[in-house]
Design an enzyme around this catalytic site. Structure first.
Site, PDB file in Angstrom:
ATOM      1  CG  ASP A 112      -2.211   0.765   0.968  1.00  0.00           C
ATOM      2  OD1 ASP A 112      -2.217   1.647   0.078  1.00  0.00           O
ATOM      3  OD2 ASP A 112      -3.201   0.507   1.655  1.00  0.00           O
ATOM      4  CD1 TRP A 113       0.488   5.848  -3.382  1.00  0.00           C
ATOM      5  CD2 TRP A 113       0.196   3.645  -3.551  1.00  0.00           C
ATOM      6  NE1 TRP A 113       0.467   5.518  -4.723  1.00  0.00           N
ATOM      7  CE2 TRP A 113       0.300   4.173  -4.857  1.00  0.00           C
ATOM      8  CE3 TRP A 113       0.027   2.273  -3.411  1.00  0.00           C
ATOM      9  CZ2 TRP A 113       0.220   3.399  -6.003  1.00  0.00           C
ATOM     10  CZ3 TRP A 113      -0.055   1.475  -4.551  1.00  0.00           C
ATOM     11  CH2 TRP A 113       0.046   2.037  -5.827  1.00  0.00           C
TER      12      TRP A 113
END
Length: 819
Positions: free
Chosen positions: A226-227
C-alpha cells in the site's frame, strides 16, 4: 516463448535496472528501462472507477460506479463481472494497466470507515464477487490488485496497529476472498495492508507472503505495498513484497542495491521479485507499451446504463407497508439533507472526479415532473463545514514561511486540495513549501456563519482580513487525510447576504507520520435551526407522500477514519420522527456505507437502503421508488438494533478500536450473522434480507449426497416460484450447519447462493453445488481443513433468518483437505 523472453531480459539487466522496477518512479507508475525496451507500468486507483493519475481531488473526469457494499448488496456474480469488464475500459481510458481493486476486507465492525468499499461481512459472498470482478478486469488485459492483505478491518492507527488474529479465524474468514482470488480468478496483483499481523508488518510477513500465498496457494503474481506501506529493505524483499509504492523509493533504490551487494538479499531472491514484475508487465501489456501517456474522460452511454441498472439492483427494500412503488398523481414532499445532494461515493483513495452526479431530486424530476414535488432540506448531515466552491488563486513559495516572491502562481477548483507527487509544476519540493490561497465567498443569507479548516500541514483561514480559524498555532493530529491531518478547527463570523467576502488561506507543509502528502479543506456554512425542520414538517403535512433522504456521506464513510458510532449525524432522527408524525406515507431513503440505528423504523411506511450507487444515484433511486426497476438488493451486512450489539463492540479497547498498538479479534470466527446466531440476538434486519415488489416461494429441496462419503461433494436442487403479479428477483441462499462438530462452529454458514429473475407466475429449478470445503473447519493444530463424520444440515431460504427448507446429509468417516 514469453517466459524465455522474460528470462533473457533478466539476464541483460544490470543490478540497478533490476532494482529500479521493484519500486515506483512516481505516485502512479513503475519506471521504464529504455535501454532494453521495457515500457512503463501504470496503475490507477479504484475500486468504484478509474481515477487515473494526479491528485485525489479534481483531475480528469471518470465514471463513478456503485461502491463495494452496493455491489455486495446485489448478490449478483455476473453483474460484478460486467462491472469489472467496464472498469477495464475505464482503466484503459486513463492510460493505465492495473486497477487497485477490488477491496475485500471483511465487515468485522459496523463502524469501519472503509466498509463502504468492501463487499460483505461474509467471506463466501465477498469471494464470489471478487472472483467475478477480477475476471471481468483481467479478461480485458487489465490487472487486478486485490486488497488489503490482510487484517485491515478498521482505520484507526491503521499504518502501525497490529491485528491480533488467530490462524483459524484468518483461514475461515479473512483470507478466504484472497485465497479464491488466487486459486479461482488467478489475480495478477495483491496489495499488502498497512497494518501489522500478529506483530509483523504484512509487507514483510514471511508466513503470509511466503508460506501461505506462494507455497500453499501457488501464487505467481506480484505483491505491492500500500502507498508508503513498506517499512524496510531486506525484510520486505526476502518476505515476498515485489513492489514498493509509490516512488521515488524510500526503502529500495540505492538501499536495495547496497543490500544485494552486502548479501542480505541474494541475487536469486532479487531475480524472483524481478521475474514476477516482468511477468505482470507481459500480462498487462506494459512491457511493450511505449505510447505517449494520455488520459481521457470517456463518458460512455453503455457505462451510464450499467451504473444505473446496478444502482437499482443494489437498493435494498427493508420495509414496505404498501406505499412503494409510488402510485397516483398526488403531491410528494422531497425532504432531507441528501435530497438535492448526490451522494455517489465514499471518501479516500476511492474518490474520483465523476463525469456528473444525479441527485435524488433530479432523478425524481425526470421521472415525475417538478410540478408534483415540493422540497425542504430539514437539517444537515455534514461532518465538516461545506467546502467553498469556485476558483481560488494560489501563490506557491519554496519555503515554509510564505516569504519572498512566489515561485509559481496557479489556481485550484474549490477550497480543497490534495498535493501529492509534483506540486506547482515542480517549482517547489512537494513536502517542503508554503502557499497562499485567495478567493471569495458570497452568502445566500445573512447570519453568523461557521468557518472550518482541516489540514495535513499547518493552515489558517482569514475572512475579510480577520483570522477566523487557526489550524496552525496549535495543530494536533486528528482523523482526516488518512490520519495525517488535524480534526476540523471551526470559527465564527457574521456574514452579509449577497456580499463577496474575501477569503484567504495560508498553508505550509509539516513533517508527516507515514504518508508523505500535503492537503487542506476549507468550508463555510450557515447552521440550520428549528425553522428548517418546521418547514419540512409543513411540506410533509401538505403532501400525499413524504420521501425523506437521509444518511451519511463521504466525509463520514471514508478511508482514514472510523465512525464514532452508527447513530445518524446531526438532527436526522429528529427530522424523520417529525415527518412520520404528520404523514403516514413516509418513505425513508437511506444512503450510507453501512448500517445505521433506526429508532423510527416502526413509525414509517417504507425504508430503502440505497448505499452510494455511483454517478447515476438519483436516477437509480427514482427507478426503484417509481417501480421502473425492482429493488434487487439483499443485505450483505447485518443491521443491528444498536452499535453495542455488534460483535466488535467491547468494553475492552484492545478488542476495538485498539489499545497500545494492538486490536484483538476476540470474537474469532463469530463475525456478523455468526455472532447474532451465537448469542441468540435478533438484529434490526438480518444478513441476506431484502424485500421486493413481488413474492417468491421455495419448495422441493433435494440433496444428492451420493458422492459425499467419497469426495465430500453434495448437489442441492430446489424449485423457486414467483407467486406475485410482476417480474422480480430473489436470492436463494444455502447455509450449512455442522451438528456434531468437535470444535466450536457457527450455527450456520453461507456456502452457496444464486440470484435469479422470474416473470410473474414463473417457476424454475435451481441447482447449488457444495464442495468438501463447504463442510470443513480449519484445524490449527493439524494445519489442515477437516470434514468430520456426522450429520450436516442444509438450510435454504431467502435470508439468514428465513430458511424454511432443510435436508440432512451424513458422513461416516472424517476427511482432511490440504490448505
Amino acid at each position: 516463448m514469453t517466459a524465455t523472453r522474460i528470462r533473457q531480459l533478466l539476464e541483460q539487466m544490470t543490478l540497478e535496472e533490476k532494482v529500479a522496477i521493484l519500486s515506483g518512479e512516481d505516485f502512479w507508475s513503475v519506471p521504464s528501462i529504455e535501454r532494453l525496451g521495457i515500457g512503463k507500468l501504470r496503475v490507477s486507483d479504484g475500486p468504484n472507477g478509474a481515477r487515473g493519475g494526479g491528485s485525489l481531488v479534481g483531475g480528469v473526469k471518470s465514471a463513478s460506479f456503485p461502491v463495494g457494499i452496493a455491489i455486495g448488496s446485489t448478490w449478483n456474480v455476473e453483474l460484478a463481472r460486467e462491472i469489472g469488464t467496464a472498469l477495464a475500459d475505464e482503466v484503459k481510458s486513463k492510460g493505465a494497466h492495473m486497477l487497485l481493486a477490488p477491496t475485500v476486507n471483511i465487515h468485522r465492525s459496523v463502524t469501519n470507515g472503509r466498509n463502504f468499499e468492501c463487499y460483505s461481512e461474509d467471506p463466501l459472498l465477498s469471494a464470489e464477487l471478487a472472483v467475478a470482478y477480477i475476471g471481468g478486469l483481467q479478461d480485458q488485459g487489465i490487472g487486478a490488485t486485490i486488497k488489503h492483505f490482510v487484517g485491515n478491518e478498521s482505520e484507526i492507527e491503521r499504518t502501525t496497529i497490529s491485528s491480533e488474529i488467530d490462524e483459524r479465524s484468518l483461514r475461515e474468514i479473512y483470507l478466504i476472498p484472497f485465497e479464491w482470488a488466487v486459486k479461482k480468478a488467478g489475480t495478477w496483483g495483491i496489495m499488502s495492508s498497512y497494518n501489522r499481523l500478529n506483530g509483523t508488518f504484512t509487507s514483510e510477513h514471511n508466513w503470509l507472503l511466503g508460506t501461505v500465498l506462494r507455497d500453499e496457494w501457488g501464487y505467481d503474481g506480484i505483491v505491492m505495498s500500500d502507498w508508503f506501506g513498506s517499512h524496510s529493505t531486506s525484510e520486505t524483499v526476502n518476505a515476498g513484497l515485489d513492489l514498493e509504492m509509490p516512488g521515488p523509493p524510500r526503502d529500495r533504490g540505492q538501499k536495495l542495491v547496497d543490500a544485494v551487494n552486502a548479501g542480505s538479499v541474494t541475487v536469486e531472491t532479487l531475480d524472483d521479485r524481478v521475474l514476477a514484475m516482468m511477468r505482470l508487465m507481459e500480462r498487462v501489456g506494459s512491457l511493450d507499451d511505449h505510447r505517449p501517456h494520455q488520459e481521457r474522460a470517456d463518458d460512455r452511454p453503455e457505462h451510464r446504463a450499467l451504473i444505473r441498472r446496478a444502482g437499482a439492483e443494489a437498493a435494498v427494500l427493508l420495509k414496505n407497508d404498501g406505499v412503494l412503488p409510488l402510485a397516483g398523481e398526488g403531491k410528494i414532499a422531497v425532504i432531507g439533507p441528501n435530497a438535492k445532494t448526490a451522494q455517489i461515493m465514499g471518501g479516500g483513495s476511492a474518490q474520483l472526479n465523476a463525469h456528473y452526479r444525479v441527485s435524488p431530486w433530479q432523478g425524481l424530476v425526470s421521472a415525475l415532473g417538478e410540478g408534483r414535488l415540493n422540497y425542504a432540506k430539514g437539517c444537515t448531515n455534514d461532518r465538516f463545514q461545506p467546502v467553498l466552491r469556485g476558483e481560488f488563486a494560489v501563490d506557491y513559495f519554496d519555503n515554509l514561511t510564505l516569504s519572498g516572491e512566489p515561485v509559481y502562481r496557479g489556481s485550484i477548483e474549490d477550497a480543497q486540495t490534495f498535493w501529492i507527487g509534483q506540486v506547482a509544476e515542480g517549482k517547489v519540493d512537494a513536502l517542503n513549501f508554503s502557499a497562499r490561497v485567495r478567493g471569495t465567498f458570497t452568502p445566500e443569507a445573512s447570519g453568523v456563519h461557521k468557518v472550518g479548516i482541516y489540514s495535513a500541514g499547518f493552515a489558517k483561514v482569514f475572512v475579510d482580513g480577520k483570522l477566523i480559524a487557526d489550524a496552525w498555532s496549535n495543530w494536533t493530529k486528528g482523523r482526516t487525510f488518512f490520519e495525517e491531518g488535524c480534526d476540523e478547527v471551526v470559527g465564527e463570523i457574521m456574514l452579509e447576504a449577497g456580499r463577496a467576502h474575501e477569503v484567504m488561506i495560508e498553508f505550509c507543509t509539516k513533517d508527516f507520520s507515514t504518508l508523505g502528502l500535503a492537503a487542506f479543506a476549507c468550508g463555510i456554512g450557515l447552521p440550520l435551526g428549528d425553522e428548517a425542520i418546521a418547514d419540512a414538517v409543513a411540506a410533509a403535512r401538505g403532501a400525499e407522500t413524504a420521501l425523506v433522504f437521509i444518511g451519511r456521506n463521504g466525509e463520514w464513510d471514508t478511508e482514514g477514519s472510523d465512525l464514532p458510532g452508527i447513530v445518524l449525524p446531526g438532527r436526522q432522527n429528529e427530522l424523520v420522527e417529525a415527518i412520520a408524525a404528520v404523514n403516514p406515507c413516509t418513505v425513508v431513503v437511506l444512503q450510507s456505507g453501512g448500517p445505521v440505528e433506526m429508532p423510527w423504523a416502526g413509525k414509517v411506511a417504507a425504508v430503502v437502503s440505497a448505499w452510494y450507487p455511483g454517478q447515476e444515484a438519483g436516477n437509480a433511486i427514482a427507478d426503484v421508488l417509481t417501480g421502473a426497476a425492482e429493488p434487487g438488493g439483499r443485505l450483505p451486512q447485518t443491521f443491528p438494533v444498536r452499535w453495542a450489539d455488534n460483535p466488535a463492540h467491547s468494553q475492552d479497547r484492545e478488542v476495538y478500536p485498539g489499545l497500545e498498538g494492538k486490536v484483538r479479534y476476540e470474537e474469532g470466527i463469530f463475525v456478523g450473522y455468526r455472532h447474532y446466531d451465537k448469542v441468540g440476538m435478533a438484529p434490526l434486519y438480518p444478513f441476506g434480507f431484502g424485500l421486493g415488489y413481488t413474492s417468491f416461494t421455495l419448495s422441493d429441496l433435494k440433496a444428492d449426497d451420493s458422492r459425499f462419503e467419497a469426495d465430500g461433494t453434495v448437489t442441492v436442487t430446489l424449485t423457486v416460484a414467483n407467486t406475485g403479479k410482476r417480474a422480480g428477483s430473489t436470492v436463494v441462499q444455502l447455509y450449512v450447519s455442522d451438528t456434531e462438530a468437535s470444535a466450536q462452529r457457527p450455527e450456520k454458514e453461507l456456502k452457496a447462493f444464486s440470484k435469479l429473475k422470474l416473470d410473474a407466475g414463473e417457476s424454475r429449478s435451481v441447482e447449488l453445488s457444495l464442495d468438501a470445503r463447504s463442510f470443513a473447519f480449519f484445524d490449527s493444530e493439524k494445519k489442515c481443513w477437516v470434514v468430520e463424520a456426522g450429520d450436516f444440515v442444509l438450510h435454504a431460504g431467502q435470508s439468514s433468518a428465513d430458511l424454511p427448507l432443510s435436508a440432512t446429509v451424513r458422513r461416516e468417516s472424517s476427511m482432511t483437505l490440504p490448505v
